[in-house]
Design a protein around this motif. Structure first.
Motif, PDB file in Angstrom:
ATOM      1  N   LEU A 229      18.255  -9.298  29.220  1.00 55.88           N
ATOM      2  CA  LEU A 229      17.211  -9.783  28.305  1.00 55.88           C
ATOM      3  C   LEU A 229      17.818 -10.188  26.964  1.00 55.88           C
ATOM      4  CD1 LEU A 229      14.368  -7.301  29.194  1.00 55.88           C
ATOM      5  CD2 LEU A 229      14.096  -9.774  29.080  1.00 55.88           C
ATOM      6  N   THR A 230      18.768  -9.387  26.510  1.00 57.29           N
ATOM      7  CA  THR A 230      19.408  -9.725  25.237  1.00 57.29           C
ATOM      8  C   THR A 230      20.090 -11.089  25.335  1.00 57.29           C
ATOM      9  OG1 THR A 230      19.758  -7.399  24.772  1.00 57.29           O
ATOM     10  CG2 THR A 230      21.132  -8.951  23.544  1.00 57.29           C
ATOM     11  N   TYR A 231      20.808 -11.338  26.457  1.00 54.81           N
ATOM     12  CA  TYR A 231      21.515 -12.620  26.599  1.00 54.81           C
ATOM     13  C   TYR A 231      20.537 -13.780  26.799  1.00 54.81           C
ATOM     14  CZ  TYR A 231      25.893 -10.156  26.450  1.00 54.81           C
ATOM     15  OH  TYR A 231      26.938  -9.393  26.009  1.00 54.81           O
ATOM     16  N   LEU A 232      19.416 -13.519  27.492  1.00 58.82           N
ATOM     17  CA  LEU A 232      18.390 -14.570  27.586  1.00 58.82           C
ATOM     18  C   LEU A 232      17.871 -14.904  26.192  1.00 58.82           C
ATOM     19  CD1 LEU A 232      16.238 -13.520  30.691  1.00 58.82           C
ATOM     20  CD2 LEU A 232      17.519 -15.647  30.425  1.00 58.82           C
ATOM     21  N   GLY A 233      17.691 -13.847  25.388  1.00 59.11           N
ATOM     22  CA  GLY A 233      17.253 -14.057  24.002  1.00 59.11           C
ATOM     23  C   GLY A 233      18.255 -14.893  23.223  1.00 59.11           C
ATOM     24  N   TYR A 234      19.574 -14.662  23.453  1.00 58.17           N
ATOM     25  CA  TYR A 234      20.600 -15.471  22.782  1.00 58.17           C
ATOM     26  C   TYR A 234      20.476 -16.940  23.190  1.00 58.17           C
ATOM     27  CZ  TYR A 234      23.171 -11.283  21.263  1.00 58.17           C
ATOM     28  OH  TYR A 234      23.536 -10.117  20.670  1.00 58.17           O
ATOM     29  N   ARG A 235      20.153 -17.164  24.474  1.00 56.64           N
ATOM     30  CA  ARG A 235      20.021 -18.559  24.913  1.00 56.64           C
ATOM     31  C   ARG A 235      18.845 -19.232  24.197  1.00 56.64           C
ATOM     32  NH1 ARG A 235      21.061 -18.944  31.351  1.00 56.64           N
ATOM     33  NH2 ARG A 235      20.333 -21.044  30.924  1.00 56.64           N
ATOM     34  N   LEU A 236      17.754 -18.468  24.041  1.00 56.52           N
ATOM     35  CA  LEU A 236      16.613 -19.018  23.297  1.00 56.52           C
ATOM     36  C   LEU A 236      17.043 -19.358  21.875  1.00 56.52           C
ATOM     37  CD1 LEU A 236      13.518 -16.775  24.155  1.00 56.52           C
ATOM     38  CD2 LEU A 236      13.833 -19.180  24.670  1.00 56.52           C
ATOM     39  N   ARG A 237      17.749 -18.422  21.246  1.00 57.58           N
ATOM     40  CA  ARG A 237      18.172 -18.620  19.859  1.00 57.58           C
ATOM     41  C   ARG A 237      19.110 -19.806  19.737  1.00 57.58           C
ATOM     42  NH1 ARG A 237      20.454 -13.251  17.376  1.00 57.58           N
ATOM     43  NH2 ARG A 237      21.420 -14.859  16.124  1.00 57.58           N
ATOM     44  N   THR A 238      20.007 -19.936  20.730  1.00 59.54           N
ATOM     45  CA  THR A 238      20.943 -21.060  20.685  1.00 59.54           C
ATOM     46  C   THR A 238      20.182 -22.378  20.730  1.00 59.54           C
ATOM     47  OG1 THR A 238      22.599 -19.746  21.814  1.00 59.54           O
ATOM     48  CG2 THR A 238      22.941 -22.114  21.837  1.00 59.54           C
ATOM     49  N   ALA A 239      19.167 -22.442  21.633  1.00 66.44           N
ATOM     50  CA  ALA A 239      18.383 -23.680  21.730  1.00 66.44           C
ATOM     51  C   ALA A 239      17.720 -23.980  20.392  1.00 66.44           C
ATOM     52  CB  ALA A 239      17.340 -23.542  22.836  1.00 66.44           C
ATOM     53  N   PHE A 240      17.125 -22.948  19.785  1.00 68.60           N
ATOM     54  CA  PHE A 240      16.441 -23.182  18.507  1.00 68.60           C
ATOM     55  C   PHE A 240      17.438 -23.624  17.438  1.00 68.60           C
ATOM     56  CE2 PHE A 240      13.055 -20.074  20.051  1.00 68.60           C
ATOM     57  CZ  PHE A 240      12.163 -21.093  20.347  1.00 68.60           C
ATOM     58  N   SER A 241      18.626 -22.992  17.432  1.00 63.99           N
ATOM     59  CA  SER A 241      19.568 -23.337  16.360  1.00 63.99           C
ATOM     60  C   SER A 241      20.110 -24.746  16.551  1.00 63.99           C
ATOM     61  CB  SER A 241      20.705 -22.311  16.269  1.00 63.99           C
ATOM     62  OG  SER A 241      21.588 -22.487  17.331  1.00 63.99           O
ATOM     63  N   HIS A 242      20.058 -25.271  17.806  1.00 66.06           N
ATOM     64  CA  HIS A 242      20.469 -26.663  18.046  1.00 66.06           C
ATOM     65  C   HIS A 242      19.273 -27.607  17.978  1.00 66.06           C
ATOM     66  CE1 HIS A 242      24.364 -25.367  20.355  1.00 66.06           C
ATOM     67  NE2 HIS A 242      24.337 -25.012  19.096  1.00 66.06           N
ATOM     68  N   LYS A 243      18.133 -27.046  17.551  1.00 70.81           N
ATOM     69  CA  LYS A 243      16.901 -27.821  17.386  1.00 70.81           C
ATOM     70  C   LYS A 243      16.482 -28.523  18.685  1.00 70.81           C
ATOM     71  CE  LYS A 243      17.062 -28.493  12.372  1.00 70.81           C
ATOM     72  NZ  LYS A 243      17.531 -27.136  12.203  1.00 70.81           N
ATOM     73  N   ARG A 244      16.593 -27.822  19.803  1.00 79.67           N
ATOM     74  CA  ARG A 244      16.084 -28.368  21.063  1.00 79.67           C
ATOM     75  C   ARG A 244      15.203 -27.326  21.737  1.00 79.67           C
ATOM     76  NH1 ARG A 244      19.074 -25.792  24.835  1.00 79.67           N
ATOM     77  NH2 ARG A 244      21.245 -25.390  24.359  1.00 79.67           N
ATOM     78  N   MET A 245      14.334 -27.798  22.645  1.00 77.33           N
ATOM     79  CA  MET A 245      13.451 -26.874  23.365  1.00 77.33           C
ATOM     80  C   MET A 245      14.284 -26.040  24.336  1.00 77.33           C
ATOM     81  SD  MET A 245      10.382 -26.737  22.538  1.00 77.33           S
ATOM     82  CE  MET A 245       9.449 -26.060  23.886  1.00 77.33           C
ATOM     83  N   PRO A 246      14.018 -24.720  24.442  1.00 75.40           N
ATOM     84  CA  PRO A 246      14.741 -23.908  25.423  1.00 75.40           C
ATOM     85  C   PRO A 246      14.393 -24.353  26.836  1.00 75.40           C
ATOM     86  CG  PRO A 246      13.456 -22.560  23.892  1.00 75.40           C
ATOM     87  CD  PRO A 246      13.031 -23.963  23.679  1.00 75.40           C
ATOM     88  N   GLY A 247      15.196 -23.942  27.802  1.00 74.03           N
ATOM     89  CA  GLY A 247      14.940 -24.284  29.192  1.00 74.03           C
ATOM     90  C   GLY A 247      14.209 -23.166  29.905  1.00 74.03           C
ATOM     91  N   ALA A 248      14.662 -22.866  31.130  1.00 72.73           N
ATOM     92  CA  ALA A 248      13.938 -21.921  31.990  1.00 72.73           C
ATOM     93  C   ALA A 248      13.787 -20.539  31.346  1.00 72.73           C
ATOM     94  CB  ALA A 248      14.672 -21.791  33.321  1.00 72.73           C
ATOM     95  N   GLU A 249      14.734 -20.162  30.467  1.00 75.66           N
ATOM     96  CA  GLU A 249      14.658 -18.818  29.879  1.00 75.66           C
ATOM     97  C   GLU A 249      13.339 -18.595  29.144  1.00 75.66           C
ATOM     98  OE1 GLU A 249      17.117 -20.893  29.440  1.00 75.66           O
ATOM     99  OE2 GLU A 249      17.202 -21.539  27.364  1.00 75.66           O
ATOM    100  N   MET A 250      12.761 -19.685  28.620  1.00 77.65           N
ATOM    101  CA  MET A 250      11.492 -19.580  27.901  1.00 77.65           C
ATOM    102  C   MET A 250      10.400 -19.047  28.846  1.00 77.65           C
ATOM    103  SD  MET A 250       9.744 -22.622  25.772  1.00 77.65           S
ATOM    104  CE  MET A 250       9.396 -23.687  27.139  1.00 77.65           C
ATOM    105  N   PHE A 251      10.448 -19.464  30.111  1.00 80.74           N
ATOM    106  CA  PHE A 251       9.428 -19.049  31.076  1.00 80.74           C
ATOM    107  C   PHE A 251       9.752 -17.685  31.677  1.00 80.74           C
ATOM    108  CE2 PHE A 251       9.720 -23.735  31.300  1.00 80.74           C
ATOM    109  CZ  PHE A 251       8.467 -24.037  30.790  1.00 80.74           C
ATOM    110  N   ILE A 252      11.039 -17.360  31.714  1.00 84.06           N
ATOM    111  CA  ILE A 252      11.465 -16.151  32.416  1.00 84.06           C
ATOM    112  C   ILE A 252      11.229 -14.886  31.587  1.00 84.06           C
ATOM    113  CG2 ILE A 252      13.508 -14.933  33.303  1.00 84.06           C
ATOM    114  CD1 ILE A 252      14.678 -17.697  33.947  1.00 84.06           C
ATOM    115  N   MET A 253      11.341 -15.009  30.255  1.00 86.69           N
ATOM    116  CA  MET A 253      11.392 -13.815  29.395  1.00 86.69           C
ATOM    117  C   MET A 253      10.229 -12.855  29.630  1.00 86.69           C
ATOM    118  SD  MET A 253      14.071 -13.687  27.360  1.00 86.69           S
ATOM    119  CE  MET A 253      13.810 -12.751  25.879  1.00 86.69           C
ATOM    120  N   LYS A 254       9.003 -13.386  29.689  1.00 86.41           N
ATOM    121  CA  LYS A 254       7.849 -12.475  29.766  1.00 86.41           C
ATOM    122  C   LYS A 254       7.853 -11.697  31.071  1.00 86.41           C
ATOM    123  CE  LYS A 254       3.472 -11.008  29.914  1.00 86.41           C
ATOM    124  NZ  LYS A 254       2.514 -10.716  30.970  1.00 86.41           N
ATOM    125  N   LEU A 255       8.125 -12.404  32.171  1.00 82.87           N
ATOM    126  CA  LEU A 255       8.153 -11.735  33.479  1.00 82.87           C
ATOM    127  C   LEU A 255       9.308 -10.727  33.538  1.00 82.87           C
ATOM    128  CD1 LEU A 255       7.087 -11.459  36.364  1.00 82.87           C
ATOM    129  CD2 LEU A 255       8.528 -13.387  37.024  1.00 82.87           C
TER     130      LEU A 255
END
Ligand SMILES: Cc1cc2nc3c(=O)[nH]c(=O)nc-3n(C[C@H](O)[C@H](O)[C@H](O)COP(=O)(O)OP(=O)(O)OC[C@H]3O[C@@H](n4cnc5c(N)ncnc54)[C@H](O)[C@@H]3O)c2cc1C
Length: 398
Positions: free
Chosen positions: A292-318
């Motif tokens: 979960l922590t690494y999925l969170g890093y992927r989300l953060r990376t997407a935001f810091s590159h100013k792009r929409m996250p990919g599948a991790e955005m949908f996966i996190m809640k489940l």
């Protein structure tokens, strides 16, 4: 993907941590947070939100024009990670700041934004979400609460259910059907409701945990000014998507709430750490938390590159819901027979154990999350649907 903080992010983290250290107590290493009286929790949330606001930490990523700090999503994520290490009460503002705020920023009128957004950040108002109904949960678009126009007002009648903290709410976001003659997704309008309006009856529902976290809400001829419509009349489904996406991100984004450090400390303190199956379960819990922590890093990376996250955005809640359920099962194994006690150390873990159902249902059930991942992340065909083009009034409903 960059995992560590940049120098600026590290400096921001240190500043946030130092401030939190001065204004909040460290989170206990074992899970003990439980409120017998939810009004204590709501009061603490109001106080904490006011403290954040008065010291310039409220709405970190919200634009300054709305009363926020004008910072980045990364800074907001870093602050949430640090805040999760402290005993800071925030839950009562989940709907206001996590859902209604982003929705108003995207779809609200200038007057709505000016009047309501700064007040959310000040902690003036607790908000609730009047979406689900007895016959409309996963299939939210089937909702039957009716709103009929009467001059400059709408008159609303219907029943909502599962309304978290509705008994404490000052305002609500509400979905109601304004046109029954068109297919179900099209005739819905999104309203803002003052919860002190005449005709609202809030009835708390006591749960398995002993607290009454959510409510039934009965609306009888409740009058709402037309100026409280968000977006366009009949376009509420689209507006609600902003709320629901924000809700999933908020629940799944937990700011490190998936940490299993407390559980490992518990196993160390009572000797369960020496039991082989328990060690394996703890290893699995640690692995899930790390994932979960690494999925969170992927989300953060997407935001810091100013792009929409990919599948991790949908996966996190489940993933978060599954992690919670498995981790509290392990906690019960670690506690052994004392896990059945309702006081001392077992009390907090027992409450978390019983709360797993809330996480797995609220904000969209596990099964519905899996459907979303299938359709939106994997590109699988949509679920077959027979009612998308039928007028709502002709649908068969229970
Ligand atoms: C703790 C908590 C707090 C909540 N707070 C709020 C709130 O504040 N405001 C609000 O409006 N709502 C709230 N909800 C409601 C929540 O959004 C609904 O519970 C959820 O959407 C599921 O709806 P339902 O309970 O009617 O279950 P149903 O939709 O009746 O689902 C029953 C079962 O069928 C499964 N199912 C349904 N459709 C499908 C499908 N297409 N494919 C596969 N399986 C399916 C579900 O996964 C579930 O297991 C809350 C719920 C909880 C648990």
């Amino acid at each position: 993907m960059h995992i560590g903080d940049s120098p600026e992010e590290a400096e921001f983290r240190a500043t946030a941590n130092a401030w939190l250290g001065q204004h909040a107590s460290p989170r206990p290493s074992t899970q003990t947070s439980h409120y017998d009286d939810l009004s204590d929790h709501v009061r603490e949330c109001r106080e904490w939100q006011r403290t954040l606001h008065d010291h310039g930490w409220a709405g970190i990523a919200w634009p300054k024009v709305f009363g926020g700090c004008g910072g980045s999503p990364i800074e907001s994520a870093i602050f949430n990670e640090e805040q999760a290490r402290f005993a800071a009460a925030t839950g009562a503002f989940a709907v206001a700041i996590g859902m209604a705020g982003p929705t108003l920023m995207a779809h609200g009128t200038t007057e709505q934004q000016r009047e309501l957004l700064p007040a959310m950040l000040r902690g003036d108002h607790v908000w609730c979400q009047l979406f689900s109904e007895p016959g409309a949960g996963s299939d939210l678009a089937s909702l039957a609460t009716r709103a009929v126009r009467d001059g400059d007002e709408w008159v609303v009648t219907g029943q909502k259910v599962w309304t978290s903290l509705g008994q404490f709410a000052d305002h609500a976001i509400l979905l109601a059907r304004t046109d029954p003659d068109v297919p179900k997704h099209r005739g819905i309008t999104y309203f803002l409701l003052d919860m002190r309006s005449p005709g609202i009856d809030v009835r708390p529902l006591r749960q398995i945990t002993g607290t009454a976290h959510f409510n039934e809400v009965f609306l009888t001829d409740v009058r709402i000014p037309h100026s409280n419509v968000v977006g366009e009349v009949g376009n509420g489904w689209k507006v609600a998507q902003t709320t629901l996406t924000s809700e999933r991100a908020f629940i799944g984004g937990g700011g490190g709430a998936w940490s299993v450090d407390g559980l490992i400390a518990l196993a160390q303190s009572n000797g369960a750490i020496h039991d082989l199956p328990t060690r394996q379960a703890l290893m699995r819990a640690h692995s899930r938390a790390a994932t979960l922590t690494y999925l969170g890093y992927r989300l953060r990376t997407a935001f810091s590159h100013k792009r929409m996250p990919g599948a991790e955005m949908f996966i996190m809640k489940l993933a978060y819901a599954r992690h919670w359920a498995a981790t509290v099962d392990t906690a019960m194994a670690v506690l052994g027979a004392s896990g059945m006690l309702t006081d001392g150390e077992a009390k907090g873990w027992g409450q978390y154990h019983l709360s797993q159902f809330a996480i797995r249902l609220g904000g969209g059930t596990d099964e519905v999350q899996a459907n979303i991942i299938g359709e939106q992340a994997l590109g699988l065909p949509r679920e077959p649907s027979i009612d998308r083009d039928t007028p709502w009034k002709d649908l068969v409903r229970s």
